[in-house]
Design an enzyme around this catalytic site. Structure first.
Site, PDB file in Angstrom:
ATOM      1  NE  ARG A  86      37.104   7.855  37.872  1.00 11.11           N
ATOM      2  CZ  ARG A  86      36.860   8.537  37.060  1.00 11.11           C
ATOM      3  NH1 ARG A  86      37.340   9.872  36.995  1.00 11.11           N
ATOM      4  NH2 ARG A  86      35.409   8.726  36.316  1.00 11.11           N
ATOM      5  CG  ASN A 119      28.105   7.313  34.047  1.00  8.89           C
ATOM      6  OD1 ASN A 119      28.123   8.250  34.538  1.00  8.89           O
ATOM      7  ND2 ASN A 119      27.200   5.948  34.386  1.00  8.89           N
ATOM      8  CG  HIS A 129      31.231  13.872  30.846  1.00  7.94           C
ATOM      9  ND1 HIS A 129      30.765  14.030  32.200  1.00  7.94           N
ATOM     10  CD2 HIS A 129      30.760  15.011  30.184  1.00  7.94           C
ATOM     11  CE1 HIS A 129      30.089  15.248  32.077  1.00  7.94           C
ATOM     12  NE2 HIS A 129      29.943  15.690  30.980  1.00  7.94           N
TER      13      HIS A 129
HETATM   14  P1  OAD Z   1      27.063  12.518  41.073  1.00  5.82           P
HETATM   15  O1  OAD Z   1      27.978  11.832  41.728  1.00  5.82           O
HETATM   16  O2  OAD Z   1      27.335  13.982  41.201  1.00  5.82           O
HETATM   17  O3  OAD Z   1      25.789  12.017  41.211  1.00  5.82           O
HETATM   18  C1  OAD Z   1      25.131  10.883  41.293  1.00  5.82           C
HETATM   19  C2  OAD Z   1      23.590  10.831  41.488  1.00  5.82           C
HETATM   20  O4  OAD Z   1      23.319   9.226  41.740  1.00  5.82           O
HETATM   21  C3  OAD Z   1      22.826  11.315  42.906  1.00  5.82           C
HETATM   22  O5  OAD Z   1      21.879  12.063  42.460  1.00  5.82           O
HETATM   23  C4  OAD Z   1      22.697   9.914  43.743  1.00  5.82           C
HETATM   24  O6  OAD Z   1      21.491  10.251  44.310  1.00  5.82           O
HETATM   25  C5  OAD Z   1      22.330   9.068  42.613  1.00  5.82           C
HETATM   26  N1  OAD Z   1      22.701   7.542  42.966  1.00  5.82           N
HETATM   27  C6  OAD Z   1      23.649   7.063  43.787  1.00  5.82           C
HETATM   28  N2  OAD Z   1      23.575   5.862  43.518  1.00  5.82           N
HETATM   29  C7  OAD Z   1      22.467   5.391  42.932  1.00  5.82           C
HETATM   30  C8  OAD Z   1      21.669   4.029  42.371  1.00  5.82           C
HETATM   31  N3  OAD Z   1      22.130   2.916  42.990  1.00  5.82           N
HETATM   32  N4  OAD Z   1      20.663   4.197  41.804  1.00  5.82           N
HETATM   33  C9  OAD Z   1      20.325   5.427  41.203  1.00  5.82           C
HETATM   34  N5  OAD Z   1      20.962   6.564  41.476  1.00  5.82           N
HETATM   35  C10 OAD Z   1      21.937   6.583  42.443  1.00  5.82           C
HETATM   36  O7  OAD Z   1      27.437  11.971  39.609  1.00  5.82           O
HETATM   37  P2  OAD Z   1      26.992  12.660  38.287  1.00  5.82           P
HETATM   38  O8  OAD Z   1      25.594  13.286  38.323  1.00  5.82           O
HETATM   39  O9  OAD Z   1      27.146  11.300  37.263  1.00  5.82           O
HETATM   40  O10 OAD Z   1      32.296  14.968  35.081  1.00  5.82           O
HETATM   41  O11 OAD Z   1      27.944  13.558  37.859  1.00  5.82           O
HETATM   42  C11 OAD Z   1      28.192  14.133  36.622  1.00  5.82           C
HETATM   43  C12 OAD Z   1      29.655  14.523  36.445  1.00  5.82           C
HETATM   44  O12 OAD Z   1      30.445  15.104  37.620  1.00  5.82           O
HETATM   45  C13 OAD Z   1      30.617  13.425  36.049  1.00  5.82           C
HETATM   46  O13 OAD Z   1      30.102  12.937  34.693  1.00  5.82           O
HETATM   47  C14 OAD Z   1      31.924  13.710  36.364  1.00  5.82           C
HETATM   48  C15 OAD Z   1      31.848  14.538  37.481  1.00  5.82           C
HETATM   49  O14 OAD Z   1      32.343  15.731  37.847  1.00  5.82           O
HETATM   50  C16 OAD Z   1      33.410  15.179  34.612  1.00  5.82           C
HETATM   51  O15 OAD Z   1      34.238  14.392  35.312  1.00  5.82           O
HETATM   52  C17 OAD Z   1      33.556  16.164  33.600  1.00  5.82           C
END
Ligand code: OAD
Length: 241
Positions: free
Chosen positions: A61, A97, A113
């Site tokens: 990554r 992020n 994070h």
């Molecule tokens: P997720 O992968 O859980 O969610 C991504 C979100 O972005 C989803 O709701 C998608 O619908 C949306 N999405 C995808 N592409 C998009 C785009 N082009 N424009 C707008 N939205 C889009 O990612 P996070 O919510 O960031 O933590 O995950 C939260 C945490 O879980 C991360 O920080 C990480 C992970 O495990 C740790 O590693 C501690």
């Protein structure tokens, strides 16, 4: 002077804001967690049990970071920050992020994070910016104290996210809250939207799919952040600031 309340904006971003820069999100098809258990690569226990596996996951990554650039959504948030500052309003960008893209675009950001561009020594706590030692098979050694291996300077499940006090203070003042590209499942970040709502803030949510923490009171803006945010930010600047 009018009686208009002071505008104070809080933005929370997740992996979706960087998706159009070419970085995978976590959940769903093709996500980083597909075929990968969080417990095997993103916990302190995994690092103790199998550091080589954890190191390899993060090194791959980290190497990707050299290939990506901020997109129109990151840039729109820089414009919102500047407009808020010019108008004497408050602005806080919180991100889950670890990719450094908000910082590369020019935003000041609270990275809850951690930061994948950094390595940290678990003995002397030195933190260094390093995107040169990227070999997935070779651990890095601390230049300050010689300890090996250094760990990625990210927050794993079971560890305390960063900047919680400052985030809490920003939420306490928040009048407008915007959530971008996060699925709303990982706490405490997922709780910020409800906390802002409870405080009386108006709330906007941009995501491809409805996140888990979406409430009928939130204004949902479906679509890709690169399409939605530039227009939304322009409207917010005209309306709020
Ligand atoms: P997720 O992968 O859980 O969610 C991504 C979100 O972005 C989803 O709701 C998608 O619908 C949306 N999405 C995808 N592409 C998009 C785009 N082009 N424009 C707008 N939205 C889009 O990612 P996070 O919510 O960031 O933590 O995950 C939260 C945490 O879980 C991360 O920080 C990480 C992970 O495990 C740790 O590693 C501690």
């Amino acid at each position: 002077m009018g009686t208009r309340r002071k505008i104070s904006i809080v933005v929370l971003t997740g992996a979706g804001v960087s998706a159009d820069s070419g970085l995978a999100t976590f959940r769903g098809a093709g996500g980083l967690w597909e075929g990968q258990r969080v417990e095997d690569v993103a916990t302190p226990a995994a690092w103790i049990r199998d550091p080589a596996r954890v190191w390899r996951f993060y090194q791959l990554r980290r190497a990707r970071l050299l290939e990506v650039r901020p997109n129109a959504a990151h840039e729109a948030l820089v414009r919102l920050e500047r407009a808020a500052s010019d108008a004497g309003g408050g602005f806080t960008l919180v991100t889950q992020n670890v990719d450094g893209l908000h910082q590369a675009a020019g935003s000041r950001v609270l990275a809850m994070h951690g930061d994948l561009r950094h390595l940290r020594c678990t003995r002397c706590e030195s933190v260094l910016l390093d995107l040169e030692r990227l070999d997935p098979a070779d651990f890095a050694t601390c230049a300050a104290c010689g300890h090996r291996p250094l760990r990625p300077d990210v927050v794993w499940f079971g560890e305390v996210p960063r900047h919680l006090d400052e985030i809490g203070r920003a939420l306490g003042r928040c009048t407008h809250f915007v959530s971008v590209g996060t699925s709303g499942v990982v706490y405490p970040a997922a709780g910020l939207l409800a906390a802002a709502r409870a405080r009386g803030a108006e709330t906007w949510v941009n995501s491809l799919d409805e996140p888990w923490n979406l409430d009928p009171a939130d204004r949902f803006l479906p679509g890709r952040a690169v399409d939605v945010l530039p227009r939304a930010v322009q409207a917010w600047i005209e309306e709020w600031l």
